[in-house]
Design an enzyme around this catalytic site. Structure first.
Site: not given
Ligand code: GGG
Length: 368
Positions: A222, A189, A250, A246, A138
């Site tokens: 992985d 990785k 999730d 990220d 990022y």
């Molecule tokens: N509250 C978390 C949020 O709004 N996430 C939106 C999103 O697309 N986040 C991508 C990231 O955090 O990399």
């Protein structure tokens, strides 16, 4: 009276519903505690602001935010604005310049919530994922050229710096050291990504020497998804790059029952800038405005914000109230398979805090 200034940025979709629920709960908590006060200012930044002004937040927005003790953030993303505009225009536009390099994502199976993993016990899944939040995938480096032509090219350059990796590694080792199991898994990785992530491995080994009491191991990302699913009890604290963490967080939230309960803190550990607290979930436009959003992630996020502000007792009180509410299946929102509304869950937490009000105040025998 301890006083904290909070900037609330609900932003998009269900961000509005969950942040307003979170502010109600924080207000009740501060009144019950009696020892601290929160002064909240609301900011209407986000996708609607973008449609009016062409930017997600004003040019001097960060200057405005600097005078706050913490930022309470909802979610970004709208169906009619490109996602990279909303994300980079608001969330990353705050995280990166405010050097909130440590993104902390705890995951537990809260009472009453069912994990999709068969036979799992709540004690088997108690993790904290540390996401490097300022560089890596990022970094924002890259570009596009020859647009529309067959030879069109786009690059997205991952950048890993010794300084950036060392500081997140130290943060993660310190966090692992503060937890009972003192166990850290460093995720990369580095077989395929043979430059930046080999640097991660090398720095992990260097920093590990400063923490001889922390047991650590390495995993490829992985393989980590398999370990999280099949051997969750072998994991405690995890550190990974911006993108890998990220994705893993999730998965972690889903394994703990729902994305609707998962909180996160974007920390600037040195305190040069305000830190930002948000539920992990996004704006969920499919349910926005229907009163069905699960506010638990935002309440747990409030606990993290209170901890950061030094209000540990209030944070623990709110966490206990959250756990009592999740223990009741009638208080589960649709993401948890229930029929409860945002209002019902919020009211349930408020009524527990209200009932505890007397107990939160200092006892007259000890009051100065
Ligand atoms: N509250 C978390 C949020 O709004 N996430 C939106 C999103 O697309 N986040 C991508 C990231 O955090 O990399």
């Amino acid at each position: 009276m301890r006083e904290y200034k909070i900037a609330a940025i609900p932003a998009d979709g269900i961000g509005n519903e969950v942040i307003s629920a979170g502010l109600e709960v924080l207000d009740a908590l501060a009144r019950a505690d009696g020892g601290f006060k929160l002064t909240v200012e609301n900011f209407d930044w986000g996708s609607d602001y973008y449609k009016k002004h062409g930017v997600m937040m004003p040019a001097d927005g960060r200057e405005t935010l600097k005078k706050f003790d913490a930022i309470y953030f909802g979610a970004v993303g709208a169906p009619d604005v490109p996602d990279h505009i909303t994300l980079w225009g608001l969330r990353i536009n705050i995280c990166q310049p405010f050097d909130q390099y440590a993104n902390v994502r705890p995951t537990r199976i809260l009472p009453g919530i069912k994990s999709p993993l068969a036979g799992i016990k709540p004690a088997d899944l108690d993790w904290v994922i540390v996401r490097e939040n300022s560089e890596g995938e990022y970094s924002g480096h890259g570009g596009r050229s020859h647009r529309g032509l067959p030879q069109e090219v786009a690059t997205e350059v991952s950048i890993f710096t010794r300084a950036g990796v060392t500081r997140i590694m130290r943060f993660a080792f310190r966090l692992a050291q503060s937890r009972p199991r003192k166990l850290l898994t460093v995720v990369t990785k580095s077989n395929a990504q043979r430059n930046g992530l080999v640097l991660w491995d090398e720095i992990a080994a260097e920093v590990a020497k400063e923490f001889p009491d922390v047991t650590w191991d390495k995993m490829l990302v992985d393989a980590m998804t398999v370990r999280m699913t099949l051997k969750p009890q072998t994991i405690d604290t995890v550190v990974a790059t911006n993108l890998h963490a990220d994705i893993l967080s999730d998965l972690a939230a889903a394994l703990a029952g729902s994305l609707g309960i998962a909180p996160t803190a974007n920390l600037n550990p040195e305190g040069q800038f305000p830190s930002m607290f948000e539920p992990i979930h996004g704006s969920a436009y499919d349910i926005a405005g229907k009163g069905l959003a699960n506010p638990i992630a935002t309440f747990w996020t409030a606990c993290m914000m209170l901890d950061h502000l030094g209000e540990r007792a209030a944070s623990e009180r709110l966490m206990r109230a959250i756990e009592r509410v999740t223990a009741d299946p009638a208080m589960h929102t649709p993401d948890l398979g229930g029929k409860a509304t945002t209002r019902m869950v919020t009211d349930a937490v408020l009524s527990i805090l209200e009932a505890e009000k007397g107990r939160a105040a200092p006892s007259p025998a000890f009051a100065g």
